[in-house]
Design a protein around this motif. Structure first.
Motif, PDB file in Angstrom:
ATOM      1  N   HIS A   1      70.031  28.408  39.179  1.00  0.00           N
ATOM      2  CA  HIS A   1      69.195  27.535  40.013  1.00  0.00           C
ATOM      3  C   HIS A   1      69.249  28.002  41.470  1.00  0.00           C
ATOM      4  CE1 HIS A   1      68.010  23.048  40.760  1.00  0.00           C
ATOM      5  NE2 HIS A   1      67.321  23.857  41.502  1.00  0.00           N
TER       6      HIS A   1
ATOM      7  N   HIS B   1      61.597  30.515  34.657  1.00  0.00           N
ATOM      8  CA  HIS B   1      61.469  29.336  35.508  1.00  0.00           C
ATOM      9  C   HIS B   1      61.112  28.113  34.659  1.00  0.00           C
ATOM     10  CE1 HIS B   1      59.325  26.737  38.478  1.00  0.00           C
ATOM     11  NE2 HIS B   1      60.414  27.019  39.161  1.00  0.00           N
TER      12      HIS B   1
ATOM     13  N   MET C   1      67.620  31.558  41.902  1.00  0.00           N
ATOM     14  CA  MET C   1      66.151  31.485  41.868  1.00  0.00           C
ATOM     15  C   MET C   1      65.610  30.943  43.191  1.00  0.00           C
ATOM     16  SD  MET C   1      65.210  30.141  38.062  1.00  0.00           S
ATOM     17  CE  MET C   1      64.769  31.305  36.780  1.00  0.00           C
ATOM     18  N   GLN C   2      66.253  29.917  43.709  1.00  0.00           N
ATOM     19  CA  GLN C   2      65.810  29.325  44.978  1.00  0.00           C
ATOM     20  C   GLN C   2      65.993  30.290  46.146  1.00  0.00           C
ATOM     21  OE1 GLN C   2      68.054  25.613  45.213  1.00  0.00           O
ATOM     22  NE2 GLN C   2      66.124  24.484  45.086  1.00  0.00           N
ATOM     23  N   SER C   3      67.163  30.869  46.251  1.00  0.00           N
ATOM     24  CA  SER C   3      67.460  31.706  47.421  1.00  0.00           C
ATOM     25  C   SER C   3      66.683  33.020  47.425  1.00  0.00           C
ATOM     26  CB  SER C   3      68.964  31.992  47.520  1.00  0.00           C
ATOM     27  OG  SER C   3      69.384  32.823  46.462  1.00  0.00           O
ATOM     28  N   ARG C   4      66.416  33.566  46.261  1.00  0.00           N
ATOM     29  CA  ARG C   4      65.717  34.858  46.184  1.00  0.00           C
ATOM     30  C   ARG C   4      64.220  34.703  45.915  1.00  0.00           C
ATOM     31  NH1 ARG C   4      69.345  39.199  45.684  1.00  0.00           N
ATOM     32  NH2 ARG C   4      67.497  40.442  46.108  1.00  0.00           N
ATOM     33  N   GLY C   5      63.761  33.474  45.661  1.00  0.00           N
ATOM     34  CA  GLY C   5      62.342  33.238  45.442  1.00  0.00           C
ATOM     35  C   GLY C   5      61.797  33.911  44.193  1.00  0.00           C
ATOM     36  N   VAL C   6      62.576  33.897  43.115  1.00  0.00           N
ATOM     37  CA  VAL C   6      62.139  34.504  41.852  1.00  0.00           C
ATOM     38  C   VAL C   6      61.971  33.437  40.779  1.00  0.00           C
ATOM     39  CG1 VAL C   6      63.165  36.752  42.352  1.00  0.00           C
ATOM     40  CG2 VAL C   6      64.509  35.045  41.128  1.00  0.00           C
ATOM     41  N   ARG C   7      61.124  33.745  39.820  1.00  0.00           N
ATOM     42  CA  ARG C   7      60.844  32.808  38.735  1.00  0.00           C
ATOM     43  C   ARG C   7      61.423  33.271  37.399  1.00  0.00           C
ATOM     44  NH1 ARG C   7      56.722  29.169  39.067  1.00  0.00           N
ATOM     45  NH2 ARG C   7      55.936  29.804  37.034  1.00  0.00           N
TER      46      ARG C   7
END
Length: 139
Positions: free
Chosen positions: A24, A51, A27-33
């Protein structure tokens, strides 16, 4: 055209020893899905976290345990419990015509690209196909 022509290299991956919370935050910090899941033991691809699966899982935990307990359950739920393992990774020389049917009929929205030793080299997403279509349509 081949997978190497549209794939994204330098992919953000996550260890198979990680938790849902780790995924979680990553995904948030690196902006990946999408996160290819790699083995801590040898660095090979062992799964895939999307995601969609992440959101579904977090909403399920939230509904089941409430806001107060969500963080605790995320921290102690192994990623292995929700990663996808039923997919065939691509190679850089796979023809895009062989891949397009997968994206039409499958719900993952991405496929990891691996070498002969199953080390992650990149990822191809449905967005990569949309970008390709845009490029081809514009000339």
């Amino acid at each position: 055209m081949k997978v190497q022509d549209i794939m994204t290299a330098n992919v953000v991956c996550i260890s198979d020893g990680a938790t849902i919370k780790d995924a979680h935050l990553l995904m948030q910090s690196r902006g990946v899905r999408h996160l290819p899941v790699i083995s801590e033991a040898n660095g090979t691809l062992v799964g895939l976290l999307t995601h969609k699966k992440m959101v579904t899982t977090v909403i399920g935990l939230l509904n089941r345990y409430g806001t107060g307990a969500l963080d605790r359950h995320e921290r102690y739920t192994p990623l292995a419990e929700l990663m996808e393992t039923d997919f065939t990774p691509l190679t850089t020389d796979t023809a895009l015509t062989d891949v397009v049917d997968y994206f039409i009929s499958n719900k993952h929205g991405c496929l990891p690209v691996v070498d002969s030793e199953r080390k992650v080299l990149g990822i191809v997403t449905s967005s990569d196909f949309v970008k390709l279509c845009s490029k081809l349509l514009k000339g």
